[in-house]
Write an enzyme that holds these catalytic residues in place. Structure first.
Site, PDB file in Angstrom:
ATOM      1  N   TYR A  60       0.632  -1.291   0.096  1.00 41.12           N
ATOM      2  CA  TYR A  60       0.172  -0.073   0.033  1.00 41.12           C
ATOM      3  C   TYR A  60       0.892   1.298   0.059  1.00 41.12           C
ATOM      4  O   TYR A  60       1.762   1.438   0.857  1.00 41.12           O
ATOM      5  CB  TYR A  60      -0.957   0.065   1.162  1.00 41.12           C
ATOM      6  CG  TYR A  60      -1.684   1.202   1.507  1.00 41.12           C
ATOM      7  CD1 TYR A  60      -2.702   1.467   0.431  1.00 41.12           C
ATOM      8  CD2 TYR A  60      -1.593   2.072   2.387  1.00 41.12           C
ATOM      9  CE1 TYR A  60      -3.402   2.724   0.467  1.00 41.12           C
ATOM     10  CE2 TYR A  60      -2.380   3.066   2.700  1.00 41.12           C
ATOM     11  CZ  TYR A  60      -3.385   3.535   1.550  1.00 41.12           C
ATOM     12  OH  TYR A  60      -4.177   4.823   1.791  1.00 41.12           O
TER      13      TYR A  60
ATOM     14  N   ASP B 110       9.225   3.810  -0.794  1.00 36.84           N
ATOM     15  CA  ASP B 110       8.241   4.443   0.258  1.00 36.84           C
ATOM     16  C   ASP B 110       8.728   3.838   1.554  1.00 36.84           C
ATOM     17  O   ASP B 110       8.501   2.794   2.134  1.00 36.84           O
ATOM     18  CB  ASP B 110       6.920   3.541  -0.373  1.00 36.84           C
ATOM     19  CG  ASP B 110       5.790   4.061   0.733  1.00 36.84           C
ATOM     20  OD1 ASP B 110       6.156   4.807   1.936  1.00 36.84           O
ATOM     21  OD2 ASP B 110       4.579   3.737   0.501  1.00 36.84           O
TER      22      ASP B 110
ATOM     23  N   LYS C 114       4.378   9.976   8.451  1.00 35.10           N
ATOM     24  CA  LYS C 114       4.106   9.426   9.831  1.00 35.10           C
ATOM     25  C   LYS C 114       5.149   9.852  10.734  1.00 35.10           C
ATOM     26  O   LYS C 114       4.952  10.826  11.534  1.00 35.10           O
ATOM     27  CB  LYS C 114       3.914   7.798   9.682  1.00 35.10           C
ATOM     28  CG  LYS C 114       2.800   7.298   8.663  1.00 35.10           C
ATOM     29  CD  LYS C 114       2.410   5.898   9.057  1.00 35.10           C
ATOM     30  CE  LYS C 114       1.819   5.327   7.802  1.00 35.10           C
ATOM     31  NZ  LYS C 114       0.463   5.442   7.883  1.00 35.10           N
TER      32      LYS C 114
HETATM   33  C1  LIG Z   1       3.892   2.244   3.183  1.00 32.86           C
HETATM   34  C2  LIG Z   1       2.837   3.086   3.274  1.00 32.86           C
HETATM   35  N1  LIG Z   1       2.816   4.385   2.036  1.00 32.86           N
HETATM   36  C3  LIG Z   1       1.798   5.224   2.379  1.00 32.86           C
HETATM   37  C4  LIG Z   1       0.825   5.379   3.014  1.00 32.86           C
HETATM   38  C5  LIG Z   1       0.002   6.489   2.978  1.00 32.86           C
HETATM   39  O1  LIG Z   1       0.209   7.431   3.785  1.00 32.86           O
HETATM   40  P1  LIG Z   1      -1.120   8.369   4.619  1.00 32.86           P
HETATM   41  O2  LIG Z   1      -2.222   7.613   5.075  1.00 32.86           O
HETATM   42  O3  LIG Z   1      -0.438   9.165   5.251  1.00 32.86           O
HETATM   43  O4  LIG Z   1      -1.624   9.056   3.227  1.00 32.86           O
HETATM   44  C6  LIG Z   1       0.804   4.375   4.171  1.00 32.86           C
HETATM   45  C7  LIG Z   1      -0.190   4.644   4.983  1.00 32.86           C
HETATM   46  O5  LIG Z   1      -0.381   3.681   6.034  1.00 32.86           O
HETATM   47  C8  LIG Z   1       1.614   3.216   4.257  1.00 32.86           C
HETATM   48  O6  LIG Z   1       1.462   2.304   4.970  1.00 32.86           O
END
Ligand SMILES: Cc1ncc(COP(=O)(O)O)c(C=O)c1O
Length: 458
Positions: A166, A268, A296
Site C-alpha cells: 500500500y 516508500d 508518519k
Molecule cells: C507504506 C505506506 N505508504 C503510504 C501510506 C499512506 O500514508 P497516509 O495515510 O499518510 O496518506 C501508508 C499508510 O498507511 C503506508 O503504510
C-alpha cells in the site's frame, strides 16, 4: 529448511475464544459501541477513515500520554498501534507539546515557508544522504509526487510496484494492494487489480506489478516493456503482511535493473523511515533510492509528508518543470513538531532503546512460540515488530494471504481485554513501539501472549 514441529490449532476452540473475548470487550466498551451508532448519523461507519473501523467495533480514543492511550470508556491501554507507527516519540511528548504551543502562539498558517522547514530538510538529508526535500501533508501525497517526478523525468507513463503493498490512496498506486485469488493472476506475472471501484481502468493498466523479493520478475517486466517504465516504487520491507524483510540483494538488484533501463527507483519509507533506525530502511538495508517518501513518524504526531531525491529529479521542481504544491506544505505547526521530533527526540542514541525493547519481545515471544509449538514466527527491526501465524517465513503477499486470520484476530481481542492496544485489521500481529515505552510495557505484551498461547493449545 527443516519444518518445525508445531501444533495444529483447533478452529472450534479459536471461534469459542473469539466469541468470549468479543463479549468481554463489549462489556468493557459500552460507550464506544453507543458512540459508533451516534456517529453513523454523520460519519459513514462512524469513523473518519475506512481503516479506523475493524471488527468488532472501532476503538474511540479520548487521550494519550507517553506509551498509553485511554478509550471513551476510560480503559487504559499500552499503545502498540501508535497511530499506525506515527507516534514513535510517544503521545504528548513534552518537547513536541512545547514546540507546537510555542509555534501556535506565533501563527499557525501562512502558506509561506518558515525557518523550521530548512532544519527538518537538513536533518532528513543527513539521515538519508538525499540532498533535496519537499514537504506535503500525508504519505499519499509523497508517493503521488514521487511517481509524478519519475514520469516527468523519463517522459514515460508505466510504473512498477510490488503486489500487496500500500502506498496511499491516490489512483496511480491503488493497484494490487489487497488482491485476491479470483483476480490476481499467475504468481510470476501478477495482474494489475484495482483496489477500489472508482479507479479508471486506464490508470490500473499503467501500473505493473511484481511479487516482493523477486529480481527475475523485475527484470522480466522491464524486458517486456522496453523504454516504457518510468520507475519502480517499493516499500523496502513490507509492513502490511507482518514485517517482511527484503531478501538479500533484492533492493540493490532492482535499483540496478531500473537504472539499466533508464528508469528511477523509489522507496516508500512512510512506515519505515525514522522507525527502523536513524536512517530508516536506507540505513537498515544499505541501498539509497533516487527518491524517498517519508511521512508518519517524522511529524511528531502532526499530519506530515516529505519527499527527498537526487538533484536530477528534484531539479525538475527547482526549475518549475514539475509543480510540487500544496496549501499546507511545510506548515508551521508540522515543521515545529517535526523539528522537535527529529532533532531532539529521535536522535541516534534513541534507537538503542528500540533494540532493548526488541530483546524483551524476542526473548519472551520466541520462548512462548517454542514451548507451545505455535505455528507462528516473530520478526523485529527498530521500532517495528510482528508475529505471523505461520510456522514458515513468508516470501511474499500471496503467502500472507493464505494465513488463517483467526489467531491474530483473537490475539487482538485478547490483548485489548488485557490492556494492550494493537492496530485494528490485525491479520498480522504488527506493532510499533516508542522511545517512551517501558520494559514493563513490552513484558505486558509477552505475558498476555503467553496466556493466549496456553489458552489456544489446551
Ligand atoms: C507504506 C505506506 N505508504 C503510504 C501510506 C499512506 O500514508 P497516509 O495515510 O499518510 O496518506 C501508508 C499508510 O498507511 C503506508 O503504510
Amino acid at each position: 529448511m527443516a519444518t518445525r514441529d508445531v501444533v495444529q490449532l483447533d478452529p472450534e476452540l479459536l471461534d469459542r475464544l473469539i466469541a468470549q473475548e468479543e463479549r468481554a470487550l463489549a462489556d468493557r466498551q459500552p460507550r464506544s459501541i453507543a458512540h459508533q451508532q451516534e456517529a453513523r448519523a454523520h460519519l459513514p461507519g462512524g469513523v473518519s477513515s475506512s481503516w479506523q473501523t475493524a471488527p468488532p467495533h472501532p476503538i474511540y480514543i479520548d487521550r494519550g500520554e507517553g506509551s498509553r492511550v485511554w478509550d471513551l470508556d476510560g480503559n487504559v491501554f499500552v499503545d502498540y498501534h501508535n497511530g499506525y507507527g506515527a507516534m514513535v516519540v510517544g503521545h504528548a511528548h513534552p518537547k513536541v507539546v512545547e514546540a507546537v504551543q510555542r509555534r501556535i502562539t506565533l501563527g499557525s498558517h501562512f502558506a509561506q515557508p518558515t525557518e523550521d522547514g530548512l532544519i527538518v530538510a537538513e536533518n532528513l538529508a543527513e539521515r538519508t544522504g538525499l540532498p533535496l526535500w519537499r514537504f506535503g501533508n500525508s504519505g499519499t501525497e509523497t508517493t503521488l509526487d514521487a511517481t509524478r517526478l519519475m514520469r516527468a523525468a523519463t517522459g514515460r507513463d508505466l510504473l512498477l510496484k510490488v503486489e500487496g503493498t500500500y502506498h496511499g490512496h491516490h489512483d496511480a498506486l491503488m493497484v494490487s494492494v489487497f488482491p485476491g485469488p479470483d483476480d490476481w493472476g499467475p504468481r510470476e506475472h501478477p495482474s494489475s487489480v484495482a483496489q477500489t471501484p472508482g479507479l479508471p481502468q486506464s490508470y490500473v493498466d499503467l501500473t505493473l506489478v511484481v511479487p516482493f523479493g523477486d529480481v527475475e520478475a523485475v527484470r522480466r517486466t522491464f524486458d517486456a516493456h522496453p523504454g516504457e517504465i518510468a520507475g519502480m516504487i517499493v516499500e523496502p520491507c513490507m509492513t502490511n503482511v507482518g514485517l517482511l524483510l527484503p531478501p538479500d540483494g533484492w533492493l540493490q538488484a532492482s535499483k540496478e535493473i531500473c537504472h539499466a533501463n533508464g528508469a528511477y527507483f523509489a522507496f516508500d519509507e512512510v512506515k519505515t523511515g525514522a522507525t527502523l533506525g536513524w536512517s530508516g530502511a536506507i540505513g537498515a538495508f544499505g541501498v539509497t533510492p533516487d527518491i524517498a517518501c517519508f511521512a508518519k513518524s517524522i511529524g511528531g504526531g502532526l499530519p506530515c509528508g516529505a519527499i527527498g531525491g537526487v538533484p536530477e529529479l528534484m531539479n525538475l521542481v527547482e526549475r518549475g518543470k514539475v509543480d510540487q504544491v500544496g496549501t499546507f506544505n511545510g506548515n508551521p505547526l508540522t515543521m515545529a513538531a517535526s523539528r522537535a521530533a527529529l532533532t531532539e527526540i529521535l536522535v541516534p542514541e534513541a534507537y538503542g532503546r528500540f533494540d532493548q525493547l526488541n530483546a524483551i519481545f524476542r526473548d519472551g515471544i520466541d520462548r512462548v512460540i517454542d514451548s507451545h509449538r505455535l505455528p507462528a514466527h516473530l520478526e523485529t527491526l527498530g521500532a517495528k515488530g510482528s508475529i505471523t501465524w505461520r510456522a514458515e517465513p513468508l516470501a511474499d503477499y500471496r503467502d500472507g494471504f493464505g494465513v488463517d486470520d483467526r489467531p491474530s484476530y483473537l490475539s487482538y481481542l485478547w490483548q485489548l481485554n488485557r490492556g494492550v492496544f494493537k492496530s485494528p485489521w490485525a491479520k498480522w500481529e504488527s506493532w510499533t513501539t516508542s522511545v517512551v515505552h517501558a520494559d514493563e510495557d513490552a513484558q505486558r505484551y509477552v505475558d498476555n501472549f503467553e496466556e493466549l498461547a496456553a489458552a489456544i493449545t489446551t
